[in-house]
Design a protein around this motif. Structure first.
Motif, PDB file in Angstrom:
ATOM      1  N   ALA A 188       0.838  -1.201   0.000  1.00 14.87           N
ATOM      2  CA  ALA A 188       0.000   0.000   0.000  1.00 14.87           C
ATOM      3  C   ALA A 188       0.873   1.252   0.000  1.00 14.87           C
ATOM      4  CB  ALA A 188      -0.929  -0.006   1.210  1.00 14.87           C
ATOM      5  N   GLY A 189       1.896   1.257   0.848  1.00 19.05           N
ATOM      6  CA  GLY A 189       2.807   2.390   0.875  1.00 19.05           C
ATOM      7  C   GLY A 189       3.531   2.579  -0.439  1.00 19.05           C
ATOM      8  N   PHE A 190       3.909   1.477  -1.057  1.00 11.89           N
ATOM      9  CA  PHE A 190       4.605   1.531  -2.346  1.00 11.89           C
ATOM     10  C   PHE A 190       3.721   2.190  -3.404  1.00 11.89           C
ATOM     11  CE2 PHE A 190       6.777  -1.097  -5.884  1.00 11.89           C
ATOM     12  CZ  PHE A 190       7.796  -0.163  -6.015  1.00 11.89           C
ATOM     13  N   LEU A 191       2.452   1.831  -3.427  1.00 10.79           N
ATOM     14  CA  LEU A 191       1.538   2.445  -4.399  1.00 10.79           C
ATOM     15  C   LEU A 191       1.353   3.929  -4.140  1.00 10.79           C
ATOM     16  CD1 LEU A 191      -0.114   1.356  -6.853  1.00 10.79           C
ATOM     17  CD2 LEU A 191       1.031  -0.373  -5.474  1.00 10.79           C
ATOM     18  N   ILE A 192       1.293   4.324  -2.883  1.00 10.72           N
ATOM     19  CA  ILE A 192       1.162   5.747  -2.576  1.00 10.72           C
ATOM     20  C   ILE A 192       2.383   6.515  -3.076  1.00 10.72           C
ATOM     21  CG2 ILE A 192       1.078   7.424  -0.683  1.00 10.72           C
ATOM     22  CD1 ILE A 192      -0.669   5.361   0.843  1.00 10.72           C
ATOM     23  N   VAL A 193       3.573   5.938  -2.880  1.00  8.78           N
ATOM     24  CA  VAL A 193       4.793   6.582  -3.388  1.00  8.78           C
ATOM     25  C   VAL A 193       4.754   6.678  -4.911  1.00  8.78           C
ATOM     26  CG1 VAL A 193       7.293   6.341  -3.653  1.00  8.78           C
ATOM     27  CG2 VAL A 193       6.231   5.929  -1.422  1.00  8.78           C
ATOM     28  N   ILE A 194       4.375   5.587  -5.570  1.00  8.74           N
ATOM     29  CA  ILE A 194       4.331   5.583  -7.033  1.00  8.74           C
ATOM     30  C   ILE A 194       3.351   6.633  -7.554  1.00  8.74           C
ATOM     31  CG2 ILE A 194       3.592   4.232  -9.043  1.00  8.74           C
ATOM     32  CD1 ILE A 194       4.709   1.753  -7.566  1.00  8.74           C
ATOM     33  N   LEU A 195       2.156   6.643  -6.984  1.00  6.79           N
ATOM     34  CA  LEU A 195       1.140   7.579  -7.454  1.00  6.79           C
ATOM     35  C   LEU A 195       1.530   9.024  -7.144  1.00  6.79           C
ATOM     36  CD1 LEU A 195      -1.934   5.445  -6.414  1.00  6.79           C
ATOM     37  CD2 LEU A 195      -1.367   6.128  -8.760  1.00  6.79           C
ATOM     38  N   GLY A 196       2.129   9.237  -5.994  1.00  2.00           N
ATOM     39  CA  GLY A 196       2.561  10.582  -5.639  1.00  2.00           C
ATOM     40  C   GLY A 196       3.726  11.053  -6.479  1.00  2.00           C
TER      41      GLY A 196
ATOM     42  N   ILE B 216      -4.057  -6.955  -2.392  1.00  5.04           N
ATOM     43  CA  ILE B 216      -4.883  -6.198  -1.448  1.00  5.04           C
ATOM     44  C   ILE B 216      -4.198  -4.875  -1.101  1.00  5.04           C
ATOM     45  CG2 ILE B 216      -5.770  -6.143   0.932  1.00  5.04           C
ATOM     46  CD1 ILE B 216      -6.237  -9.153   0.695  1.00  5.04           C
ATOM     47  N   GLY B 217      -2.902  -4.949  -0.793  1.00  4.89           N
ATOM     48  CA  GLY B 217      -2.167  -3.744  -0.445  1.00  4.89           C
ATOM     49  C   GLY B 217      -2.141  -2.727  -1.575  1.00  4.89           C
ATOM     50  N   GLY B 218      -1.941  -3.211  -2.807  1.00  7.74           N
ATOM     51  CA  GLY B 218      -1.931  -2.306  -3.949  1.00  7.74           C
ATOM     52  C   GLY B 218      -3.260  -1.587  -4.110  1.00  7.74           C
ATOM     53  N   ALA B 219      -4.354  -2.323  -3.942  1.00  9.83           N
ATOM     54  CA  ALA B 219      -5.678  -1.716  -4.058  1.00  9.83           C
ATOM     55  C   ALA B 219      -5.919  -0.708  -2.941  1.00  9.83           C
ATOM     56  CB  ALA B 219      -6.749  -2.803  -4.042  1.00  9.83           C
ATOM     57  N   ILE B 220      -5.509  -1.049  -1.716  1.00 11.54           N
ATOM     58  CA  ILE B 220      -5.690  -0.134  -0.578  1.00 11.54           C
ATOM     59  C   ILE B 220      -4.900   1.156  -0.801  1.00 11.54           C
ATOM     60  CG2 ILE B 220      -5.161   0.215   1.869  1.00 11.54           C
ATOM     61  CD1 ILE B 220      -5.815  -2.749   2.295  1.00 11.54           C
ATOM     62  N   GLY B 221      -3.643   1.025  -1.207  1.00 10.43           N
ATOM     63  CA  GLY B 221      -2.837   2.209  -1.458  1.00 10.43           C
ATOM     64  C   GLY B 221      -3.449   3.101  -2.525  1.00 10.43           C
TER      65      GLY B 221
END
Length: 241
Positions: A141-149, A212-217
């Motif tokens: 989830a954190g990884f996706l937030i970093v990527i999107l940000g 699941i984590g990717g979707a949550i992030g």
């Protein structure tokens, strides 16, 4: 689309060959071993270098959880999800096969865990399934937030691969003792096929938790941190993500 899939194949190949190769070939080498810090850096460098090399073609996902998260965030077309997953898994499996052939050239070498992920007796630190599940969800989830940000129009362009590569390095520094770090179902699948352990029996967790984590992030980013993003900038159509 063929170029996109080829880019995802080569990017995922590089991630698995470079990151898992560092773990299998270099981490425990007598006196000169790079250790888990070196392995963490290797994974980060694989993503950083390939994001610059082919990110402009496919978006630079190299990870089924990243592709899913980008789709949930409205940055990637859902109809491209299955082809991307296929290209990523094939790239990971072929990378693991090449690594296996190279490693087996050493006299007396045995595959053992072969850089696989696991919990319980297969966890480097002996962590239970619940710990493995939770850390993989949280870190993905954190990884996706970093990527999107990092790929948002609100930040300077051209630096996203650096932030993403450093994030993956940090993720490995945190979780190698727990699961040997997945956050990437393709990476887990490729090496599990060649391991001399029960890694295949635990592979389900390293698909379920990262997805699941990717979707949550993605949900956190889309509806809390950056509401209103749309398909105007689609990763996989030229945007590095």
């Amino acid at each position: 689309m063929v170029r996109n899939l080829a880019a995802e194949f080569f990017g995922t190949f590089w991630l698995v060959f470079g990151g898992c190769g560092a773990a299998v070939l270099a981490a425990g080498f007598p006196e000169l071993g790079i250790g888990f810090v070196g392995v963490s850096m290797a994974f980060g460098l694989t993503v950083l270098t390939m994001a610059y090399a082919v990110g402009g073609i496919s978006g630079g996902h190299f990870n089924p959880a990243v592709s899913l998260g980008l789709a949930v965030a409205g940055r990637f077309r859902w109809q491209h999800l299955a082809p991307y997953w296929a290209a990523q898994v094939v790239g990971a499996v072929i990378a693991a096969a090449v690594l296996f052939v190279i490693a087996s050239g050493q006299v007396g070498w045995e595959p053992g865990g072969f850089a696989t992920n696991g919990f319980g007796t297969l966890s480097p630190g002996g962590y239970a399934m619940a710990s493995a599940l939770l850390i993989e969800i949280v870190l993905t989830a954190g990884f996706l937030i970093v990527i999107l940000g990092a790929t948002s129009t609100a930040v300077p362009g051209g630096f996203a691969p650096i932030a993403i590569g450093l994030a993956l390095t940090l993720i490995h520094l945190i979780s190698i003792p727990v699961t040997n770090t997945s956050v990437n179902p393709a990476r887990s699948t490729g090496v599990a096929l060649f391991a001399d352990t029960a890694a295949m029996g635990q592979l389900w967790l390293f698909w379920v938790a990262p997805l699941i984590g990717g979707a949550i992030g993605a949900v956190i980013w889309r509806y809390i941190l950056m509401p209103g993003e749309s398909l105007e900038g689609i990763a996989g159509e030229g945007e590095i993500a």
